[in-house]
Design a protein around this motif. Structure first.
Motif, PDB file in Angstrom:
ATOM      1  N   THR A 136       0.839  -1.193   0.000  1.00  0.00           N
ATOM      2  CA  THR A 136       0.000   0.000   0.000  1.00  0.00           C
ATOM      3  C   THR A 136       0.877   1.247   0.000  1.00  0.00           C
ATOM      4  O   THR A 136       2.025   1.218   0.459  1.00  0.00           O
ATOM      5  CB  THR A 136      -0.941   0.065   1.222  1.00  0.00           C
ATOM      6  OG1 THR A 136      -0.162   0.085   2.398  1.00  0.00           O
ATOM      7  CG2 THR A 136      -1.916  -1.091   1.238  1.00  0.00           C
ATOM      8  N   PHE A 137       0.314   2.320  -0.519  1.00  0.00           N
ATOM      9  CA  PHE A 137       0.954   3.624  -0.494  1.00  0.00           C
ATOM     10  C   PHE A 137      -0.137   4.644  -0.253  1.00  0.00           C
ATOM     11  O   PHE A 137      -1.108   4.708  -1.016  1.00  0.00           O
ATOM     12  CB  PHE A 137       1.689   3.899  -1.814  1.00  0.00           C
ATOM     13  CG  PHE A 137       2.326   5.249  -1.880  1.00  0.00           C
ATOM     14  CD1 PHE A 137       3.440   5.541  -1.116  1.00  0.00           C
ATOM     15  CD2 PHE A 137       1.806   6.228  -2.712  1.00  0.00           C
ATOM     16  CE1 PHE A 137       4.022   6.791  -1.171  1.00  0.00           C
ATOM     17  CE2 PHE A 137       2.383   7.477  -2.775  1.00  0.00           C
ATOM     18  CZ  PHE A 137       3.495   7.761  -2.003  1.00  0.00           C
ATOM     19  N   LEU A 138      -0.029   5.417   0.811  1.00  0.00           N
ATOM     20  CA  LEU A 138      -1.036   6.412   1.194  1.00  0.00           C
ATOM     21  C   LEU A 138      -2.429   5.792   1.287  1.00  0.00           C
ATOM     22  O   LEU A 138      -3.425   6.401   0.882  1.00  0.00           O
ATOM     23  CB  LEU A 138      -1.039   7.590   0.213  1.00  0.00           C
ATOM     24  CG  LEU A 138       0.229   8.430   0.147  1.00  0.00           C
ATOM     25  CD1 LEU A 138       0.100   9.492  -0.928  1.00  0.00           C
ATOM     26  CD2 LEU A 138       0.531   9.074   1.492  1.00  0.00           C
ATOM     27  N   GLY A 139      -2.491   4.576   1.780  1.00  0.00           N
ATOM     28  CA  GLY A 139      -3.768   3.904   1.996  1.00  0.00           C
ATOM     29  C   GLY A 139      -4.344   3.214   0.782  1.00  0.00           C
ATOM     30  O   GLY A 139      -5.404   2.608   0.867  1.00  0.00           O
ATOM     31  N   TRP A 145      -4.083   2.448  -7.125  1.00  0.00           N
ATOM     32  CA  TRP A 145      -3.208   3.407  -7.800  1.00  0.00           C
ATOM     33  C   TRP A 145      -3.166   3.157  -9.308  1.00  0.00           C
ATOM     34  O   TRP A 145      -3.070   4.097 -10.103  1.00  0.00           O
ATOM     35  CB  TRP A 145      -1.804   3.376  -7.203  1.00  0.00           C
ATOM     36  CG  TRP A 145      -1.776   4.040  -5.867  1.00  0.00           C
ATOM     37  CD1 TRP A 145      -1.644   3.453  -4.645  1.00  0.00           C
ATOM     38  CD2 TRP A 145      -1.934   5.441  -5.617  1.00  0.00           C
ATOM     39  NE1 TRP A 145      -1.706   4.398  -3.657  1.00  0.00           N
ATOM     40  CE2 TRP A 145      -1.891   5.630  -4.223  1.00  0.00           C
ATOM     41  CE3 TRP A 145      -2.118   6.551  -6.427  1.00  0.00           C
ATOM     42  CZ2 TRP A 145      -2.007   6.875  -3.624  1.00  0.00           C
ATOM     43  CZ3 TRP A 145      -2.240   7.799  -5.842  1.00  0.00           C
ATOM     44  CH2 TRP A 145      -2.181   7.951  -4.452  1.00  0.00           C
TER      45      TRP A 145
END
Length: 170
Positions: A136-139, A145
Motif C-alpha cells: 500500500t501507499f497512502l492507503g 493506484w
C-alpha cells in the motif's frame, strides 16, 4: 495556459505519457523482482494494458499529422479504459473479498489450458491472489493506484482529442 499545450504540443504530451507508462512498468518490475511481490492474473492484464497505452502513445507521438495522432490516441484511450476496468474490478475484489478465497491458476496456466472464451471469465472472476493487498501507499493498494493512473491517462487523452480540432504541429 496548460490547456494550450494540448493544442500546441500534443506530441510532447503523448511522449510524456509514454514515458510515464514505461516508468510505471519499471516500478511494477521492481516490486516483482526486488521486493518479491508476485503479480496475480489481473495485475498481469493491467501490465498488458499499460504496455498497450505506452505503445499507442509512443506511436502517436512519432509523426505530426493530425489523423495519425488521433488514431493512435483513440486506441490508447481504449487501452486506458480497459486497464481502468481491470483495476476497478480488482479493487472491488479487494474491498469485498470472496467468501472462499482460493488460489486459482496463474495467468499463463489459464491461457495455455483453456480456450480464450473460458480463460477471460476466469481471469476477471479473480482469486485469493487478486483479493490480497500486499503493498500500500497512502492507503491505496496497487490496484487502486493503477486505476488512478489509467483514469488520468484517459482524461489526458480525452482532453487531447477534444482539443485536436485546433491542432498546430509542434
Amino acid at each position: 495556459m496548460i490547456l494550450d499545450w494540448f493544442t500546441t504540443a500534443p506530441r510532447r504530451i503523448l511522449a510524456l505519457m509514454c514515458l510515464a507508462c514505461i516508468g510505471l512498468l519499471a516500478f511494477g518490475l521492481y516490486l516483482q523482482h526486488v521486493v518479491g511481490l508476485e503479480p496475480c492474473p489481473m495485475c498481469i492484464v493491467q501490465r498488458y494494458a499499460l504496455v498497450l497505452v505506452a505503445v499507442f502513445t509512443g506511436l502517436a507521438c512519432a509523426r505530426g499529422s493530425k489523423g495519425w495522432i488521433t488514431s493512435w490516441s483513440v486506441l490508447a484511450l481504449l487501452a486506458s479504459g480497459f486497464g481502468a476496468f481491470t483495476a476497478a474490478r480488482q479493487s472491488w475484489l479487494q474491498w469485498y473479498p470472496p467468501e472462499f478465497a482460493m488460489c486459482g491458476r496463474d495467468f499463463y496456466g489459464m491461457i495455455e489450458n483453456y480456450s480464450i472464451s473460458r480463460a477471460i471469465p476466469m481471469i476477471f472472476r479473480g482469486s485469493g491472489d487478486c483479493a490480497a493487498v500486499d503493498w500500500t501507499f497512502l492507503g491505496g493498494s496497487i490496484a487502486n493506484w493503477s486505476f488512478v493512473c489509467f483514469v488520468g491517462f484517459a482524461l489526458l487523452l480525452l482532453v487531447l482529442l477534444a482539443r485536436s480540432r485546433r491542432y498546430v504541429a509542434d
